[in-house]
Scaffold this motif. Sequence first.
Motif, PDB file in Angstrom:
ATOM      1  N   TYR A 523      52.471  15.139  46.214  1.00 33.24           N
ATOM      2  CA  TYR A 523      51.158  14.583  45.870  1.00 33.24           C
ATOM      3  C   TYR A 523      50.875  14.851  44.393  1.00 33.24           C
ATOM      4  O   TYR A 523      50.919  16.006  43.949  1.00 33.24           O
ATOM      5  CB  TYR A 523      50.120  15.314  46.709  1.00 33.24           C
ATOM      6  CG  TYR A 523      49.266  14.478  47.629  1.00 33.24           C
ATOM      7  CD1 TYR A 523      49.702  13.281  48.168  1.00 33.24           C
ATOM      8  CD2 TYR A 523      47.999  14.931  47.990  1.00 33.24           C
ATOM      9  CE1 TYR A 523      48.890  12.560  49.033  1.00 33.24           C
ATOM     10  CE2 TYR A 523      47.191  14.226  48.862  1.00 33.24           C
ATOM     11  CZ  TYR A 523      47.641  13.034  49.383  1.00 33.24           C
ATOM     12  OH  TYR A 523      46.841  12.334  50.244  1.00 33.24           O
ATOM     13  N   HIS A 525      48.019  14.406  41.376  1.00 39.58           N
ATOM     14  CA  HIS A 525      46.602  14.066  41.227  1.00 39.58           C
ATOM     15  C   HIS A 525      46.318  13.267  39.957  1.00 39.58           C
ATOM     16  O   HIS A 525      47.112  13.195  39.031  1.00 39.58           O
ATOM     17  CB  HIS A 525      45.713  15.312  41.297  1.00 39.58           C
ATOM     18  CG  HIS A 525      45.803  16.242  40.121  1.00 39.58           C
ATOM     19  ND1 HIS A 525      45.408  15.906  38.851  1.00 39.58           N
ATOM     20  CD2 HIS A 525      46.216  17.540  40.040  1.00 39.58           C
ATOM     21  CE1 HIS A 525      45.560  16.935  38.037  1.00 39.58           C
ATOM     22  NE2 HIS A 525      46.066  17.934  38.729  1.00 39.58           N
ATOM     23  N   TRP A 532      43.764  19.105  42.559  1.00 39.65           N
ATOM     24  CA  TRP A 532      43.707  19.093  44.018  1.00 39.65           C
ATOM     25  C   TRP A 532      42.931  20.333  44.446  1.00 39.65           C
ATOM     26  O   TRP A 532      43.219  21.444  43.996  1.00 39.65           O
ATOM     27  CB  TRP A 532      45.104  19.145  44.623  1.00 39.65           C
ATOM     28  CG  TRP A 532      45.962  17.939  44.389  1.00 39.65           C
ATOM     29  CD1 TRP A 532      47.187  17.917  43.791  1.00 39.65           C
ATOM     30  CD2 TRP A 532      45.698  16.592  44.788  1.00 39.65           C
ATOM     31  NE1 TRP A 532      47.701  16.641  43.772  1.00 39.65           N
ATOM     32  CE2 TRP A 532      46.803  15.800  44.392  1.00 39.65           C
ATOM     33  CE3 TRP A 532      44.629  15.970  45.446  1.00 39.65           C
ATOM     34  CZ2 TRP A 532      46.872  14.422  44.624  1.00 39.65           C
ATOM     35  CZ3 TRP A 532      44.696  14.598  45.674  1.00 39.65           C
ATOM     36  CH2 TRP A 532      45.804  13.842  45.269  1.00 39.65           C
ATOM     37  N   TYR A 542      44.806  14.867  52.529  1.00 39.95           N
ATOM     38  CA  TYR A 542      46.109  15.517  52.706  1.00 39.95           C
ATOM     39  C   TYR A 542      46.602  15.448  54.151  1.00 39.95           C
ATOM     40  O   TYR A 542      47.771  15.196  54.422  1.00 39.95           O
ATOM     41  CB  TYR A 542      46.037  17.008  52.348  1.00 39.95           C
ATOM     42  CG  TYR A 542      45.355  17.414  51.085  1.00 39.95           C
ATOM     43  CD1 TYR A 542      46.030  17.435  49.867  1.00 39.95           C
ATOM     44  CD2 TYR A 542      44.037  17.868  51.109  1.00 39.95           C
ATOM     45  CE1 TYR A 542      45.409  17.870  48.705  1.00 39.95           C
ATOM     46  CE2 TYR A 542      43.411  18.304  49.951  1.00 39.95           C
ATOM     47  CZ  TYR A 542      44.096  18.301  48.754  1.00 39.95           C
ATOM     48  OH  TYR A 542      43.483  18.727  47.612  1.00 39.95           O
ATOM     49  N   ALA A 554      50.967  19.710  47.023  1.00 39.91           N
ATOM     50  CA  ALA A 554      50.018  19.171  46.051  1.00 39.91           C
ATOM     51  C   ALA A 554      49.833  20.159  44.906  1.00 39.91           C
ATOM     52  O   ALA A 554      48.959  21.024  44.952  1.00 39.91           O
ATOM     53  CB  ALA A 554      48.689  18.889  46.733  1.00 39.91           C
ATOM     54  N   ASN A 556      49.037  21.642  41.019  1.00 46.72           N
ATOM     55  CA  ASN A 556      48.059  21.457  39.953  1.00 46.72           C
ATOM     56  C   ASN A 556      48.713  21.810  38.611  1.00 46.72           C
ATOM     57  O   ASN A 556      48.566  22.923  38.100  1.00 46.72           O
ATOM     58  CB  ASN A 556      46.818  22.313  40.203  1.00 46.72           C
ATOM     59  CG  ASN A 556      45.936  21.721  41.291  1.00 46.72           C
ATOM     60  OD1 ASN A 556      45.778  20.501  41.377  1.00 46.72           O
ATOM     61  ND2 ASN A 556      45.365  22.565  42.131  1.00 46.72           N
ATOM     62  N   SER A 560      45.371  20.281  34.781  1.00 47.29           N
ATOM     63  CA  SER A 560      44.480  20.529  35.912  1.00 47.29           C
ATOM     64  C   SER A 560      43.265  21.340  35.484  1.00 47.29           C
ATOM     65  O   SER A 560      43.334  22.184  34.584  1.00 47.29           O
ATOM     66  CB  SER A 560      45.230  21.242  37.031  1.00 47.29           C
ATOM     67  OG  SER A 560      46.288  20.444  37.514  1.00 47.29           O
TER      68      SER A 560
END
Length: 770
Positions: A523, A525, A532, A542, A554, A556, A560
């Motif tokens: 994943y 972002h 996330w 999710y 996920a 970061n 981030s």
Amino acid sequence: MAPLWTAWIRIPCNTNTPPRNSLQALICIIVYGGVCVYLFDTMRTFQWLALGSVVGSAFALTPEKLITAPRRDNAVPNRSGKVALFSTAQYSFDTHSSSSAWWSLIDLKSGKVSQLTNDSNVSELTWLGPTDSSLLYINGTNADVPGGVELWIADSSDFTNSRYKAASLPASFSGLKTAVTKSGDINFLVYGQSYGNGTAYNEELAVTPLSSARIYDSIYVRHWDSWLSTNFNAVFSGTLKKKGSKSGSHYALDGSLKNLVAGTKNLESPYPPFGDSGDYDISPNGKWVAFKSKAPELPRANHTASYIYLVPHDGSKKAEAINGPDSPGTPKDVKGDSSAPAFSPDSKKLAYFQMTDISYEADRRTLYVYTLGSEKTIATLARDWDRSPDAVKWNAKGNSLILGTEDHGREKLFTLPADAGDDYKPKNFTDGGSVKGFYNLPGGEVLVTGSAIWTSWAVYTASPEKGVIDTLFSANEVDPGLKGLGPDDFDEFTYKGNWTDIHSWIIYPTGFDKSKTYPLLFYIHGGPQSAWTDSWSSRWNYKVWADQGYVVVAPNPTGSSGYGDKLTDAIQNNWGSYPYDDLVKGWEYVRDNFDFIDTDNGVAAGASYGGFMVNWIQGNPLGREFKALVSHDGTFVADSKVATEELWFIEHDFNGTFWANRDNYRRWDPSAPEHILQFDTPMLLVHSSKDYRLPVSDGLALFNILQERGVPSRLLNFPDENHWVLKQENSLVWHQQVLGWINRYSGVGKKNPDAVSLDDTTVPVVDFNP
């Protein structure tokens, strides 16, 4: 898939850990192809603890369950703190319509919920105070003015029989805020569209022009999903006058509404597209109004600068900026976006946030406090704190403030005294999940509404002294579509990135068994200055992805937010370097450290900046490690970035203008020939036509090249959606396509008979290939 055998067994609970309000529990044994054992409390029949299961069970979170799950608003307590008010809306695929929001009360002692009204015309119910049961609300229709609304007053003890109309408003207004004056009158605020002359704009009564032409003499011709017009958002004030005897008193509108924003060219509040009632506030004594507006003297497309304006509620004076460039108390060299004005309980002070940088939308927010009547006094609180709060409220005594702040993947509450110095570090008193809203309760406690990866809505009490005190409600315990979700659904880990440690979430499918293997779903972002978080999403959820049969990772990476300025800011002019390296190292860490994750059959997906990164990955070595990719609204051609609306964003992130710094724009260009020649991974593109931030031409360009290169690819377009896919029927098709795409190439579609397939959609596929 129906169970082959089910059995229920009642057993006494361990007396050391009894379920709440129960001395017994039930075990349900359900046999599919293997055995699934679930333990749940008889008093909370939807709080399941999965002891063993298979992906694809009845308890998996499907797209349909996600979309049709009730969506609740923040719980708002009354004056005594005995009950709280909230609204709920729910969509049905049977009727293909959304039920009107209905309003309920939650007892803050027992957690019991009771319905107040399901009248479809009732919206924005708010407690009046100082009484304990008086309510004011907006009625969505107007019996006298087409396109208008009305204000009604009711009592929570007998809502239907007690209510009466207090005002007729001439347009579609929302964002109701109130204050009861010393005399007992109700001063209120609403917002709506305004003509240039300050009168309210009513779409139903507006004259349709003979030509559809638009003419512009300045940039910022469109924003988010709308073309700009001469109309603008404005805050309107009004007063409901108390009439009659004390025992039989009623309220009625006194005079007409006053536009508090009109009068200064280019002022606008709330500021679109996301501005709402959080952009303005009314003082508790009802005398003053504060609102945010973009800087009227600067081009909107090139700067984030905005100010907080102060104006009398009665509109007797023109609104003035308290922190504008010519304001006496404006902190030196602080020129960025201002937000979230909030009056103190005594109406003498006004707290707000402001960024320093004039062209950086993700700059750190700092808390400021303005003292009314003393123009030169603006205090800075906790200036050195390396976090960026986004919500603020004073405590009931007015001697401290509570901040909602993103911190290490969660939205937490922090407190600090009203006289905090620069080096003060605010104190955290919540932890898990993410706070959506919070309100003061008598005695110093706070009523919090939040969510988490495993619940869409939770209501609990907390205090700076005790932390979280009691959870009153959690959606996963009562909503049938969410049963089976719980805090064991996810975990977190940290790994070494390009230049610092990187935090990542890991989300497990229902019935996760670490002795088995599950394909990786990577994943990525958006933002890029985002993260996330441990929160619920009705779009990129999710658990919906995981429950297809994946382990979702996920991370970061660089860029981030919530981990300090250095990590957030380091992505500037580095879109394809540090973050890409962080993702590569994250993928390698997963491959080398989690035996239950199958990276050989992994897939990756991302939206917005995440879409750009998926496009970048497609043309770089990491792209060959995935079986399929999904890119939602990502940029592709470097030079096309100048077609966006918020030029401050690209000019900040690429260190200057397109003509003076073109090499910066092209350094991370997914459309460069050396990247295109590496394209090989099957790819689904999603790009909607009303996305004016990242125009649809980028999606079309990438799709053309993938097709010409012979790479398996599909384009999903929504002509009526913006950067997000919000309409429920569109959301279902979106899920069917993105999940069906990855399931086809990862092998999940063959392993899990309940997994979404590309064939599930009823939307026809256009294919003119010979």
